[in-house]
Design a protein around this motif. Structure first.
Motif, PDB file in Angstrom:
ATOM      1  N   UNK A  64      19.743  73.811 -30.019  1.00 48.45           N
ATOM      2  CA  UNK A  64      19.187  73.658 -28.876  1.00 48.45           C
ATOM      3  C   UNK A  64      19.853  72.296 -27.790  1.00 48.45           C
ATOM      4  N   UNK A  65      19.965  72.668 -25.827  1.00 51.37           N
ATOM      5  CA  UNK A  65      21.107  71.970 -25.825  1.00 51.37           C
ATOM      6  C   UNK A  65      21.637  69.969 -25.653  1.00 51.37           C
ATOM      7  N   UNK A  66      19.910  69.906 -25.839  1.00 49.72           N
ATOM      8  CA  UNK A  66      19.307  68.429 -26.078  1.00 49.72           C
ATOM      9  C   UNK A  66      19.644  68.177 -27.166  1.00 49.72           C
ATOM     10  N   UNK A  67      19.292  66.626 -27.602  1.00 48.40           N
ATOM     11  CA  UNK A  67      18.820  66.344 -28.756  1.00 48.40           C
ATOM     12  C   UNK A  67      19.424  66.527 -29.979  1.00 48.40           C
ATOM     13  N   UNK A  68      19.754  65.087 -30.595  1.00 51.60           N
ATOM     14  CA  UNK A  68      21.022  65.122 -31.531  1.00 51.60           C
ATOM     15  C   UNK A  68      20.331  65.693 -32.923  1.00 51.60           C
ATOM     16  N   UNK A  69      21.206  64.525 -33.579  1.00 53.91           N
ATOM     17  CA  UNK A  69      20.898  64.320 -35.880  1.00 53.91           C
ATOM     18  C   UNK A  69      20.158  65.746 -35.825  1.00 53.91           C
ATOM     19  N   UNK A 111      18.382  67.807 -35.010  1.00 53.03           N
ATOM     20  CA  UNK A 111      17.164  68.352 -34.973  1.00 53.03           C
ATOM     21  C   UNK A 111      16.961  69.984 -34.161  1.00 53.03           C
ATOM     22  N   UNK A 112      16.383  70.541 -34.725  1.00 51.81           N
ATOM     23  CA  UNK A 112      16.113  71.753 -34.576  1.00 51.81           C
ATOM     24  C   UNK A 112      17.139  73.009 -34.180  1.00 51.81           C
ATOM     25  N   UNK A 113      18.390  72.731 -34.900  1.00 46.64           N
ATOM     26  CA  UNK A 113      19.470  73.096 -35.344  1.00 46.64           C
ATOM     27  C   UNK A 113      19.258  74.190 -36.825  1.00 46.64           C
ATOM     28  N   UNK A 114      19.465  75.595 -36.010  1.00 47.50           N
ATOM     29  CA  UNK A 114      19.817  76.221 -37.332  1.00 47.50           C
ATOM     30  C   UNK A 114      21.175  77.119 -37.712  1.00 47.50           C
ATOM     31  N   UNK A 115      21.878  77.251 -38.919  1.00 49.43           N
ATOM     32  CA  UNK A 115      22.985  77.945 -39.054  1.00 49.43           C
ATOM     33  C   UNK A 115      22.011  80.115 -39.141  1.00 49.43           C
ATOM     34  N   UNK A 116      22.692  80.898 -38.601  1.00 51.20           N
ATOM     35  CA  UNK A 116      21.995  81.926 -38.514  1.00 51.20           C
ATOM     36  C   UNK A 116      23.024  83.056 -39.273  1.00 51.20           C
ATOM     37  N   UNK A 117      22.261  83.968 -40.768  1.00 54.22           N
ATOM     38  CA  UNK A 117      24.218  84.514 -40.926  1.00 54.22           C
ATOM     39  C   UNK A 117      23.574  86.157 -40.784  1.00 54.22           C
ATOM     40  N   UNK A 118      21.781  86.005 -40.816  1.00 55.45           N
ATOM     41  CA  UNK A 118      21.921  87.272 -40.260  1.00 55.45           C
ATOM     42  C   UNK A 118      21.307  87.857 -38.576  1.00 55.45           C
ATOM     43  N   UNK A 119      20.749  88.789 -38.219  1.00 53.87           N
ATOM     44  CA  UNK A 119      20.403  89.095 -36.871  1.00 53.87           C
ATOM     45  C   UNK A 119      19.410  89.379 -37.551  1.00 53.87           C
ATOM     46  N   UNK A 120      18.282  89.217 -38.219  1.00 54.57           N
ATOM     47  CA  UNK A 120      16.882  89.503 -38.534  1.00 54.57           C
ATOM     48  C   UNK A 120      16.472  87.382 -38.457  1.00 54.57           C
ATOM     49  N   UNK A 121      17.461  87.090 -38.303  1.00 59.64           N
ATOM     50  CA  UNK A 121      17.139  85.832 -39.197  1.00 59.64           C
ATOM     51  C   UNK A 121      17.512  84.778 -37.351  1.00 59.64           C
ATOM     52  N   UNK A 122      17.462  85.514 -36.420  1.00 57.63           N
ATOM     53  CA  UNK A 122      18.216  84.664 -34.979  1.00 57.63           C
ATOM     54  C   UNK A 122      16.556  84.857 -34.378  1.00 57.63           C
ATOM     55  N   UNK A 123      15.477  85.201 -34.315  1.00 60.29           N
ATOM     56  CA  UNK A 123      14.810  85.223 -33.730  1.00 60.29           C
ATOM     57  C   UNK A 123      13.590  83.751 -33.903  1.00 60.29           C
ATOM     58  N   UNK A 124      13.642  83.621 -35.273  1.00 62.03           N
ATOM     59  CA  UNK A 124      13.124  82.545 -35.735  1.00 62.03           C
ATOM     60  C   UNK A 124      14.309  81.494 -35.722  1.00 62.03           C
ATOM     61  N   UNK A 125      15.418  81.547 -35.806  1.00 60.98           N
ATOM     62  CA  UNK A 125      16.537  80.219 -35.102  1.00 60.98           C
ATOM     63  C   UNK A 125      15.600  79.625 -33.691  1.00 60.98           C
ATOM     64  N   UNK A 157      14.135  76.753 -28.826  1.00 62.76           N
ATOM     65  CA  UNK A 157      13.360  76.769 -27.958  1.00 62.76           C
ATOM     66  C   UNK A 157      11.919  75.416 -27.528  1.00 62.76           C
ATOM     67  N   UNK A 158      11.334  75.473 -29.133  1.00 59.99           N
ATOM     68  CA  UNK A 158      10.225  74.241 -29.346  1.00 59.99           C
ATOM     69  C   UNK A 158      10.984  73.174 -29.124  1.00 59.99           C
ATOM     70  N   UNK A 159      12.306  72.578 -28.850  1.00 60.32           N
ATOM     71  CA  UNK A 159      12.481  71.288 -28.365  1.00 60.32           C
ATOM     72  C   UNK A 159      13.572  71.058 -27.174  1.00 60.32           C
ATOM     73  N   UNK A 160      13.793  72.912 -26.435  1.00 60.98           N
ATOM     74  CA  UNK A 160      14.672  72.712 -25.364  1.00 60.98           C
ATOM     75  C   UNK A 160      14.485  73.971 -24.217  1.00 60.98           C
ATOM     76  N   UNK A 161      14.686  74.029 -23.209  1.00 59.41           N
ATOM     77  CA  UNK A 161      14.584  75.040 -22.954  1.00 59.41           C
ATOM     78  C   UNK A 161      15.971  75.741 -22.378  1.00 59.41           C
ATOM     79  N   UNK A 162      16.964  75.821 -22.680  1.00 67.23           N
ATOM     80  CA  UNK A 162      18.057  76.573 -23.257  1.00 67.23           C
ATOM     81  C   UNK A 162      18.792  75.979 -24.366  1.00 67.23           C
ATOM     82  N   UNK A 163      19.740  76.570 -24.874  1.00 68.34           N
ATOM     83  CA  UNK A 163      20.322  76.547 -26.560  1.00 68.34           C
ATOM     84  C   UNK A 163      21.910  77.299 -26.264  1.00 68.34           C
ATOM     85  N   UNK A 164      22.452  76.207 -27.015  1.00 67.16           N
ATOM     86  CA  UNK A 164      24.100  77.018 -27.779  1.00 67.16           C
ATOM     87  C   UNK A 164      23.859  77.536 -28.744  1.00 67.16           C
ATOM     88  N   UNK A 165      24.860  79.027 -28.541  1.00 68.16           N
ATOM     89  CA  UNK A 165      24.131  80.207 -30.098  1.00 68.16           C
ATOM     90  C   UNK A 165      26.233  79.906 -29.913  1.00 68.16           C
TER      91      UNK A 165
END
Lengths: 344, 344
Positions: free
Chosen positions: A166-171, A173-187, A192-200
């Motif tokens: 998530x673009x905001x929040x620290x520690x 929270x809401x951060x995932x390592x995504x290894x495959x395409x399948x895991x992406x949408x869950x991550x 997006x639960x925490x913020x309305x924008x993300x960095x990948x």
């Protein structure tokens, strides 16, 4: 010198702020006042002698004196009128929301309260990871390649693994390592639960990481030692949490003087004038001897006390250098001109 | 719908905020409450019927009721206890410091007050011109070439003319056009009077300028018309000032549909999620059919009402879409875990 530690806040890092604040008792020799901001944004005066984490988890803190924020500080109701909490400066120790997003910084500015901590602009630059990237890039400091997406964008990733944040929040929270395409949408759902924008971000395994803290006196940066933190693939909230209770000194990273200088130069460039009056920790990556900024912690866990040779002296030195902003002189030249033109 | 206009502030643009606020009487049909923030950061309740600029230049406003900011709004002392000022939403109309630097945005967040206006991060991105450059660049939007210097840097300029600007402050305060090397040090002295960092930008004479305002409802940007503002070499404070009293509609810029689309696309990219809940005006340059961002006005003079087909309807629509932030749920999982581990 009497320091008022303001901690808690309406923040996902509320708890670790409590732990950070309590850790200060062991490392600051000045007299301390503890001012707790609860989840409803009420201030309480917590007795320094008896402060402990249980006070907050049980809700017992509500028996402490409620405080009112006002010009120059905080006051409580007294037998006759009100009584001020006495202190020389505030140490803003609210991690995450309220503390690192500019909210209490603004309160302190508005109410003319002297404080150690990032100013509003510094908060925005460090709290929003997208702005951190832009800020670093404007200053010629490298960061890990990334893409920025908002909730409504079509999101595609070409190469894995990546880190979704998530673009905001620290520690973490809401951060995932995504290894495959399948895991992406869950991550993405999680982020997006925490913020309305993300960095990948591109995930670089086994990356070298170095932490460096510091502050500025006049135009001179005062550096801490450089630490190579112990870490797993990436730090989860549990592991990072322990960081906030740290009060033991760490050993200096075993790196060349040249790399040390590079890290210090990057720190000074980032600190700039933006982080004036704050004691910050920068977390850097090093790839092929090149320095990359990972993140800026403008209110690091337990103030990164464990990185300073003499943390107490450092806090004192920074405290003494603080100045309130000059008052703006308001004139009514233009209004008067208009009045005159109107003949009123 | 009752709108409380908060204006004034400890700001170099204090006066023009007063003019902006008064202009709202002509263009907003909803009932208005006027809340003035004076240079000492005290709030006053100004009667809507009798508001005029002279009230402030003479200091007469001090006879009005003093207000106290508190959870959910503002209150004044009454015969028995206190009385709330009734309104549905606040319109933040403080230009420059306090309003556009994130200070009152933070106050409103802290005290759970619904408001139209830029959020803290949006303020930082637009108030600090260096951050504006970085933000635009991260989003792939062009800006005029520049250099960034702090007070302690060695400053050199290769090619003239240039514009010297303090990194913060709006309304051309502290800004100079510098045509020769000889004029540079005076311009720098002026700029550093206001800030500890400056931008030195290439000066492009006779540049085409276009202004576009808008806001977002859901994920859709609502655009104003595009104006080509009349201007001299660059607008000085006097001329810009008149902008703040504007209530008459302007004519649409005579440009191709293709260029209009380019400007709208750039606006949407900049608005992003950063400026949610604000009605902003972007000032663009166009060089060789390419769009450049000049500046973002997150609280434009007189809310750029003269650019909207139906300003009153727009303000209502935006007001109705505002939501307070969800409360963060504080848990004490980690503190409890530690307590358990300690056997306490």
């Amino acid at each position: 010198m009497k320091i008022a530690i303001v901690f808690g806040g309406s923040s996902y890092e509320h708890e670790i702020s409590i732990v950070s604040a309590i850790a200060m008792k062991d490392v600051i020799k000045s007299e301390l006042e503890y001012i707790f901001l609860d989840e409803n944004r009420e201030f309480y005066h917590i007795p320094t002698k008896t402060i402990k984490s249980k006070l907050f988890s049980t809700g017992e803190y509500k028996k402490c004196d409620k405080l009112n924020i006002k010009k120059g500080g905080f006051s409580k109701k007294a037998m006759f009128g009100e009584k001020n909490v006495e202190f020389d400066i505030v140490l803003n120790l609210i991690h995450g929301g309220d503390g690192e997003d500019g909210t209490v910084a603004s309160l302190f500015e508005f109410f003319d309260i002297k404080y150690i901590g990032p100013r509003v602009g510094a908060c925005s630059v460090s709290f929003n990871k997208f702005l951190t990237k832009g800020y670093a890039s404007s200053l010629g400091i490298k960061t890990i390649p990334y893409k920025y997406f908002t909730k409504f964008d079509e999101i595609s990733v070409d190469e894995f693994p990546v880190i979704v944040k998530p673009v905001t929040l620290g520690s973490s929270i809401g951060v995932s390592i995504v290894k495959t395409k399948e895991e992406l949408s869950y991550a993405l759902d999680v982020a997006f639960e925490f913020d309305n924008a993300v960095l990948i971000e591109t995930f670089v395994p086994n990356i070298k990481e170095y932490n460096l803290a510091g502050y500025k006196i006049g135009n001179e940066i005062k550096y801490s030692i450089i630490e190579e933190p112990q870490k797993a693939d990436f730090l989860d909230f549990d592991k990072k949490y322990l960081d906030f209770a740290r009060t033991e000194r760490v050993s200096v990273a075993n790196i060349s003087d040249e790399l040390k200088e590079k890290l210090k130069k990057a720190f000074a460039t980032i600190y700039n004038t933006t982080f004036n009056d704050a004691m910050i920790r920068c977390d850097f990556f090093v790839i092929d001897d090149e320095v990359y900024l990972n993140e800026i912690n403008p209110i690091p866990g337990s103030m990164a006390n464990y990185l300073f040779e003499d943390f107490d002296a450092s806090i004192k030195e920074l405290s003494k250098s603080l100045r309130l902003k000059d008052k703006i002189k308001i004139s009514y030249d233009y209004v008067n001109k208009i009045q005159a033109a109107k003949g009123k």
